[in-house]
Design a protein around this motif. Structure first.
Motif, PDB file in Angstrom:
ATOM      1  N   SER A  28       0.871  -1.174   0.000  1.00 39.09           N
ATOM      2  CA  SER A  28       0.000   0.000   0.000  1.00 39.09           C
ATOM      3  C   SER A  28       0.909   1.225   0.000  1.00 39.09           C
ATOM      4  O   SER A  28       1.761   1.371   0.884  1.00 39.09           O
ATOM      5  N   ILE A  29       0.749   2.108  -0.960  1.00 36.86           N
ATOM      6  CA  ILE A  29       1.699   3.187  -1.196  1.00 36.86           C
ATOM      7  C   ILE A  29       1.410   4.366  -0.256  1.00 36.86           C
ATOM      8  O   ILE A  29       0.303   4.914  -0.260  1.00 36.86           O
ATOM      9  N   PRO A  30       2.397   4.761   0.558  1.00 35.10           N
ATOM     10  CA  PRO A  30       2.156   5.818   1.541  1.00 35.10           C
ATOM     11  C   PRO A  30       2.139   7.219   0.919  1.00 35.10           C
ATOM     12  O   PRO A  30       2.854   7.502  -0.049  1.00 35.10           O
ATOM     13  N   ILE A  31       1.308   8.072   1.504  1.00 36.22           N
ATOM     14  CA  ILE A  31       1.253   9.498   1.168  1.00 36.22           C
ATOM     15  C   ILE A  31       1.498  10.227   2.483  1.00 36.22           C
ATOM     16  O   ILE A  31       0.679  10.141   3.407  1.00 36.22           O
ATOM     17  N   VAL A  32       2.618  10.926   2.609  1.00 37.37           N
ATOM     18  CA  VAL A  32       3.053  11.403   3.911  1.00 37.37           C
ATOM     19  C   VAL A  32       3.467  12.873   3.874  1.00 37.37           C
ATOM     20  O   VAL A  32       3.848  13.405   2.826  1.00 37.37           O
ATOM     21  N   HIS A  33       3.411  13.502   5.036  1.00 33.65           N
ATOM     22  CA  HIS A  33       4.018  14.807   5.235  1.00 33.65           C
ATOM     23  C   HIS A  33       5.499  14.591   5.538  1.00 33.65           C
ATOM     24  O   HIS A  33       5.855  13.690   6.297  1.00 33.65           O
ATOM     25  N   GLU A  34       6.354  15.413   4.963  1.00 33.84           N
ATOM     26  CA  GLU A  34       7.798  15.227   5.115  1.00 33.84           C
ATOM     27  C   GLU A  34       8.253  15.719   6.484  1.00 33.84           C
ATOM     28  O   GLU A  34       8.738  16.846   6.641  1.00 33.84           O
ATOM     29  N   THR A  35       8.103  14.850   7.476  1.00 33.64           N
ATOM     30  CA  THR A  35       8.515  15.185   8.827  1.00 33.64           C
ATOM     31  C   THR A  35       9.004  13.930   9.536  1.00 33.64           C
ATOM     32  O   THR A  35       8.531  12.825   9.253  1.00 33.64           O
ATOM     33  N   GLY A  36       9.972  14.095  10.441  1.00 32.80           N
ATOM     34  CA  GLY A  36      10.431  13.005  11.287  1.00 32.80           C
ATOM     35  C   GLY A  36      10.730  11.736  10.519  1.00 32.80           C
ATOM     36  O   GLY A  36      11.355  11.726   9.455  1.00 32.80           O
ATOM     37  N   GLY A  37      10.242  10.618  11.083  1.00 34.94           N
ATOM     38  CA  GLY A  37      10.507   9.320  10.490  1.00 34.94           C
ATOM     39  C   GLY A  37       9.812   9.095   9.164  1.00 34.94           C
ATOM     40  O   GLY A  37      10.222   8.214   8.386  1.00 34.94           O
ATOM     41  N   LEU A  38       8.769   9.875   8.868  1.00 33.48           N
ATOM     42  CA  LEU A  38       8.113   9.749   7.564  1.00 33.48           C
ATOM     43  C   LEU A  38       9.078  10.191   6.461  1.00 33.48           C
ATOM     44  O   LEU A  38       9.148   9.566   5.400  1.00 33.48           O
ATOM     45  N   ARG A  39       9.811  11.259   6.726  1.00 34.58           N
ATOM     46  CA  ARG A  39      10.817  11.711   5.751  1.00 34.58           C
ATOM     47  C   ARG A  39      11.915  10.668   5.586  1.00 34.58           C
ATOM     48  O   ARG A  39      12.427  10.452   4.476  1.00 34.58           O
ATOM     49  N   ASP A  40      12.277   9.998   6.677  1.00 30.94           N
ATOM     50  CA  ASP A  40      13.407   9.068   6.635  1.00 30.94           C
ATOM     51  C   ASP A  40      13.057   7.724   6.018  1.00 30.94           C
ATOM     52  O   ASP A  40      13.962   6.976   5.634  1.00 30.94           O
ATOM     53  N   THR A  41      11.777   7.384   5.940  1.00 32.39           N
ATOM     54  CA  THR A  41      11.408   6.046   5.477  1.00 32.39           C
ATOM     55  C   THR A  41      10.684   6.011   4.134  1.00 32.39           C
ATOM     56  O   THR A  41      10.643   4.955   3.498  1.00 32.39           O
ATOM     57  N   VAL A  42      10.112   7.134   3.710  1.00 34.94           N
ATOM     58  CA  VAL A  42       9.361   7.167   2.447  1.00 34.94           C
ATOM     59  C   VAL A  42      10.119   8.018   1.439  1.00 34.94           C
ATOM     60  O   VAL A  42      10.304   9.224   1.634  1.00 34.94           O
ATOM     61  N   GLY A  82       6.739   6.264  -2.497  1.00 38.07           N
ATOM     62  CA  GLY A  82       5.490   6.875  -2.055  1.00 38.07           C
ATOM     63  C   GLY A  82       5.404   8.307  -2.518  1.00 38.07           C
ATOM     64  O   GLY A  82       6.162   8.761  -3.387  1.00 38.07           O
ATOM     65  N   PHE A  83       4.448   9.042  -1.927  1.00 33.89           N
ATOM     66  CA  PHE A  83       4.237  10.445  -2.266  1.00 33.89           C
ATOM     67  C   PHE A  83       4.346  11.264  -0.986  1.00 33.89           C
ATOM     68  O   PHE A  83       3.982  10.796   0.089  1.00 33.89           O
ATOM     69  N   SER A  84       4.838  12.492  -1.128  1.00 35.78           N
ATOM     70  CA  SER A  84       5.023  13.313   0.064  1.00 35.78           C
ATOM     71  C   SER A  84       4.752  14.771  -0.261  1.00 35.78           C
ATOM     72  O   SER A  84       4.748  15.183  -1.432  1.00 35.78           O
ATOM     73  N   PHE A  85       4.562  15.569   0.799  1.00 39.91           N
ATOM     74  CA  PHE A  85       4.406  17.016   0.637  1.00 39.91           C
ATOM     75  C   PHE A  85       5.176  17.700   1.758  1.00 39.91           C
ATOM     76  O   PHE A  85       5.246  17.210   2.880  1.00 39.91           O
ATOM     77  N   ALA A  86       5.773  18.854   1.433  1.00 38.52           N
ATOM     78  CA  ALA A  86       6.707  19.500   2.345  1.00 38.52           C
ATOM     79  C   ALA A  86       6.028  20.432   3.337  1.00 38.52           C
ATOM     80  O   ALA A  86       6.412  20.477   4.511  1.00 38.52           O
ATOM     81  N   ASN A  87       5.064  21.205   2.885  1.00 35.79           N
ATOM     82  CA  ASN A  87       4.436  22.216   3.731  1.00 35.79           C
ATOM     83  C   ASN A  87       3.102  21.722   4.261  1.00 35.79           C
ATOM     84  O   ASN A  87       2.291  21.165   3.514  1.00 35.79           O
ATOM     85  N   TYR A  88       2.888  21.956   5.552  1.00 32.06           N
ATOM     86  CA  TYR A  88       1.720  21.390   6.214  1.00 32.06           C
ATOM     87  C   TYR A  88       0.489  22.250   5.937  1.00 32.06           C
ATOM     88  O   TYR A  88       0.183  23.204   6.661  1.00 32.06           O
ATOM     89  N   ASN A  89      -0.213  21.925   4.845  1.00 29.87           N
ATOM     90  CA  ASN A  89      -1.451  22.629   4.527  1.00 29.87           C
ATOM     91  C   ASN A  89      -2.321  21.746   3.639  1.00 29.87           C
ATOM     92  O   ASN A  89      -1.828  20.805   2.997  1.00 29.87           O
ATOM     93  N   PRO A  90      -3.632  22.013   3.575  1.00 30.59           N
ATOM     94  CA  PRO A  90      -4.540  21.153   2.802  1.00 30.59           C
ATOM     95  C   PRO A  90      -4.216  21.126   1.318  1.00 30.59           C
ATOM     96  O   PRO A  90      -4.411  20.093   0.656  1.00 30.59           O
ATOM     97  N   GLN A  91      -3.753  22.248   0.778  1.00 24.62           N
ATOM     98  CA  GLN A  91      -3.474  22.297  -0.657  1.00 24.62           C
ATOM     99  C   GLN A  91      -2.391  21.294  -1.057  1.00 24.62           C
ATOM    100  O   GLN A  91      -2.509  20.619  -2.087  1.00 24.62           O
ATOM    101  N   ARG A 116      -3.738  17.735  -0.838  1.00 25.08           N
ATOM    102  CA  ARG A 116      -4.600  17.478  -1.997  1.00 25.08           C
ATOM    103  C   ARG A 116      -3.751  17.189  -3.235  1.00 25.08           C
ATOM    104  O   ARG A 116      -4.049  16.256  -4.011  1.00 25.08           O
ATOM    105  N   GLN A 117      -2.689  17.961  -3.427  1.00 23.61           N
ATOM    106  CA  GLN A 117      -1.839  17.741  -4.600  1.00 23.61           C
ATOM    107  C   GLN A 117      -1.170  16.369  -4.546  1.00 23.61           C
ATOM    108  O   GLN A 117      -1.068  15.672  -5.565  1.00 23.61           O
ATOM    109  N   ALA A 118      -0.716  15.970  -3.372  1.00 20.53           N
ATOM    110  CA  ALA A 118      -0.084  14.656  -3.243  1.00 20.53           C
ATOM    111  C   ALA A 118      -1.076  13.542  -3.558  1.00 20.53           C
ATOM    112  O   ALA A 118      -0.716  12.534  -4.191  1.00 20.53           O
ATOM    113  N   MET A 119      -2.322  13.709  -3.132  1.00 23.48           N
ATOM    114  CA  MET A 119      -3.341  12.706  -3.439  1.00 23.48           C
ATOM    115  C   MET A 119      -3.658  12.695  -4.930  1.00 23.48           C
ATOM    116  O   MET A 119      -3.856  11.622  -5.521  1.00 23.48           O
ATOM    117  N   TRP A 120      -3.693  13.857  -5.568  1.00 23.54           N
ATOM    118  CA  TRP A 120      -3.897  13.905  -7.022  1.00 23.54           C
ATOM    119  C   TRP A 120      -2.749  13.205  -7.753  1.00 23.54           C
ATOM    120  O   TRP A 120      -2.972  12.476  -8.724  1.00 23.54           O
TER     121      TRP A 120
END
Length: 492
Positions: free
Chosen positions: A409-423, A435-444, A447-451
Motif C-alpha cells: 500500500s503506497i504511503p502518502i506522507v508529510h515530510e517530517t520526522g521518520g516519515l521523511r526518513d522512510t518514504v 510513495g508520495f510526500s508534501f513539504a508544507n503542512y497545509n490542505p493544498q 490534496r496535490q499529493a493525493m492527485w
C-alpha cells in the motif's frame, strides 16, 4: 556476534557482551497503546540475534495479569517509599518468545488502566521508577546499560546518579530514548519532591525544572549518558522551538550525545505471505492475492466492490498531530471530484469522529468510517488498500507507513520526522521512489499529493513500480538492533 561487535568489545576489554535492561511503561504483546510497545517488544529479540542479553522491565498491568497470571514466576517482594506511602513491590518474571520480562507488581498502581491520567499517573510512574531502582540489585542478572523509554522511566538516570550514590545503580550507564517529546511527565515541584524525595537544589532550569514545573523527561535529558530518538530527522527537529516542546535548549546543548535510530517492524508479524488476519496471501513476486484482499475489504465495509477504483486508507488516532485537520479539510473535495474510495479505522477527537460519520453518510458506498479499533481489520486495510495516508503534523518515527509498504500500500506522507526518513518521494523523471510526500503542512499540498497518487494509479507501469519498490524496502528490526548495539557499546 558479528565481527564488528566482537572487535568493539575486545577494544573495550569486554569478554562477554554487556547486558541491557529496557525499562518502559508498555511492551507488545503484553500491554500496548502505541508504537513504544512494539519497539520494547521487538528490539530485545533482535538484540539477542546479535549476541546481546537484553531483558525488559515493565509494570505488571491488569491486562497482563489477566492473561499471563499462570505463566509468571514470583521472584521476590519488598517495600519502597513513595511520598508518604510504604508500598509493596512484587517482582515477577515472565519468559515470552525467548525474552525475559520482569514485571513490577502493585495492585494499587497497576490494577486497572495502563495510564491513569493527571496527578494519579504522575504518582503511578513515580512509584514504578522508584521500584525499578530498588529492584535492580536483587535481579538475577546484572545489566550494564539501563535503556529508559519516555518520561515514565525518564527519572531513572537522575535517581541513579543522585539518590543511589555508592550503590550499583550509580555505576550503570543510562540511555534515554524519546519516542514522543510532546509527553513529558510534568507536575508541580512540591508534589514531585514529596513523591521522590527530591532536594530543592534540583528545582532549577539547569536540572529538572521547566516552565515552573518538575519535568521527568527533562531530568532524563539532563542526566542520561546518551539520548536518542526514533529517527534521524526527529533528532534534528526536536532541537528547534517548533518541535522541541521547551526541551530544545538542553537537547541542543547535548547535540554531540543525541542521535536518531529508525524503528523497525516485526516482519514475522506483518507478513503478507503468511498473515493469518488477511484472507488471501501474496508476495512481492506474486501480488495477485492483493486484489482479492481489496475485494474482501470492500465487502466487509459495505463499499462498492470494484477492482478499478483507487482505495485510500488510514489507520490512525484522529487528532491534529496525525494530520486529521488536513484530511477533514480535503475529504469532501477529493470524493466529489475523483472516482475513489476512502476507508478510515480509528478513534480520536469527537469533532473529527462526528465529521467522518457525516462524510460516510454523504458518500455512502464509497467512504467508510470505522470509529473504533480492530486489529484484524487493520491488517486487512493494509493488505486491501492502494494508498495509505499519513499526513502527520509531526511524527517521531511512525510504524504504519512501514507496515503499509510491506503490504504494497503506497504511503502518502508529510515530510517530517521518520516519515521523511522512510518514504522516498516518487520522482516521475527517474522512476524512483516508494510513495508520495508534501513539504508544507497545509490542505493544498495534501490534496496535490493525493492527485499525484491518483495519476500514478492510472498508469499501470508506474503503479507496479511503486508497489515493487515499496515491498522491497526492508524495515525489519535487524538494522535498528545493530544501531542500538553500537550505541550501547559506545556508552561503556
Amino acid at each position: 556476534m558479528n565481527k564488528e561487535f566482537r572487535e568493539l568489545l575486545d577494544s573495550k576489554g569486554w569478554i562477554d557482551p554487556p547486558a541491557i535492561l529496557l525499562v518502559a511503561s508498555e511492551c507488545a504483546p503484553l500491554a500496548k497503546t502505541g508504537g513504544l510497545a512494539d519497539v520494547v517488544g521487538t528490539l530485545p529479540k533482535a538484540l539477542a540475534a546479535l549476541g546481546l542479553d537484553a531483558r525488559v522491565m515493565i509494570p505488571y498491568h491488569r491486562i497482563i495479569k489477566d492473561k499471563y497470571r499462570d505463566s509468571v514466576e514470583h521472584m521476590l517482594h519488598f517495600y519502597s517509599e513513595v511520598g508518604w506511602k510504604h508500598c509493596y513491590v512484587g517482582v515477577e518474571k515472565l519468559v515470552l518468545d525467548g525474552v525475559v520480562i520482569y514485571l513490577i507488581d502493585n495492585e494499587d498502581y497497576f490494577g486497572d488502566r495502563i495510564y491513569r491520567g493527571g496527578q494519579a499517573e504522575i504518582e503511578q510512574y513515580a512509584f514504578f521508577q522508584r521500584a525499578v531502582m530498588d529492584a535492580l540489585p536483587a535481579l538475577d542478572f546484572r545489566p550494564s546499560v539501563i535503556h529508559c523509554n519516555d518520561w515514565q522511566s525518564g527519572m531513572l538516570p537522575f535517581l541513579g546518579k543522585t539518590q543511589y550514590s555508592g550503590g550499583m545503580q550509580e555505576g550503570l550507564r543510562y540511555l534515554l530514548t524519546i519516542h514522543n517529546i510532546a509527553y513529558q511527565g510534568r507536575w508541580n515541584f512540591k508534589y514531585m519532591q514529596e513523591l521522590l524525595r527530591i532536594p530543592d537544589y534540583f528545582n532549577t532550569p539547569e536540572f529538572i525544572e521547566l516552565y515552573g514545573e518538575a519535568n521527568m523527561l527533562k531530568a532524563g535529558c539532563v542526566f542520561a549518558d546518551r539520548i536518542n530518538t526514533v529517527s534521524p530527522s526527529y533528532a534534528e527537529e526536536i532541537k528547534t522551538p517548533y518541535f522541541g516542546e521547551g526541551l530544545q535548549g538542553i537537547l541542543t546543548a547535548r547535540s554531540h550525545e543525541l542521535s536518531g535510530i529508525i524503528n523497525g517492524i516485526d516482519k514475522a508479524v506483518f507478513d503478507p505471505t503468511a498473515d493469518p488476519l488477511i484472507p488471501v496471501h501474496y508476495s512481492r513476486s506474486d501480488r495477485s492475492g492483493k486484489a482479492a484482499d481489496k475485494a474482501a475489504l470492500q465487502r466487509k465495509l459495505g463499499l462498492e466492490e470494484r477492482s478499478d477504483v483507487p482505495l485510500f486508507a488510514m489507520v490512525t488516532r484522529m487528532t491534529e498531530q496525525k494530520g486529521f485537520d488536513l484530511v477533514a479539510a480535503v475529504i469532501d473535495d477529493m470524493m466529489a471530484n475523483n472516482d475513489m474510495q476512502f476507508v478510515l479505522l480509528g478513534t480520536g477527537d469527537a469533532w473529527f469522529e462526528d465529521g467522518m460519520r457525516g462524510a460516510e453518510q454523504r458518500w455512502k458506498g464509497r467512504l467508510c468510517s470505522f470509529i473504533g479499533y480492530d486489529a484484524d481489520l487493520a491488517n486487512l486495510i493494509y493488505a486491501g488498500s492502494d494508498f495509505y495516508l499519513m499526513p502527520s503534523r509531526f511524527e517521531p518515527c511512525g510504524i504504519s507507513q512501514m507496515i503499509a509498504m510491506r503490504y504494497g500500500s503506497i504511503p502518502i506522507v508529510h515530510e517530517t520526522g521518520g516519515l521523511r526518513d522512510t518514504v522516498q518521494p516518487y520522482n516521475r523523471f527517474t522512476g524512483e521512489g516508494t510513495g508520495f510526500s508534501f513539504a508544507n503542512y497545509n490542505p493544498q499540498e495534501l490534496r496535490q499529493a493525493m492527485w499525484d497518487a491518483l495519476k500514478a494509479y492510472r498508469d499501470k507501469d508506474v503503479m507496479n513500480g511503486l508497489i515493487d519498490r515499496a515491498m522491497a524496502a526492508d524495515f525489519g528490526f535487524a538494522q535498528s538492533a545493530e544501531d542500538y548495539a553500537r550505541l550501547y557499546l559506545w556508552m561503556l
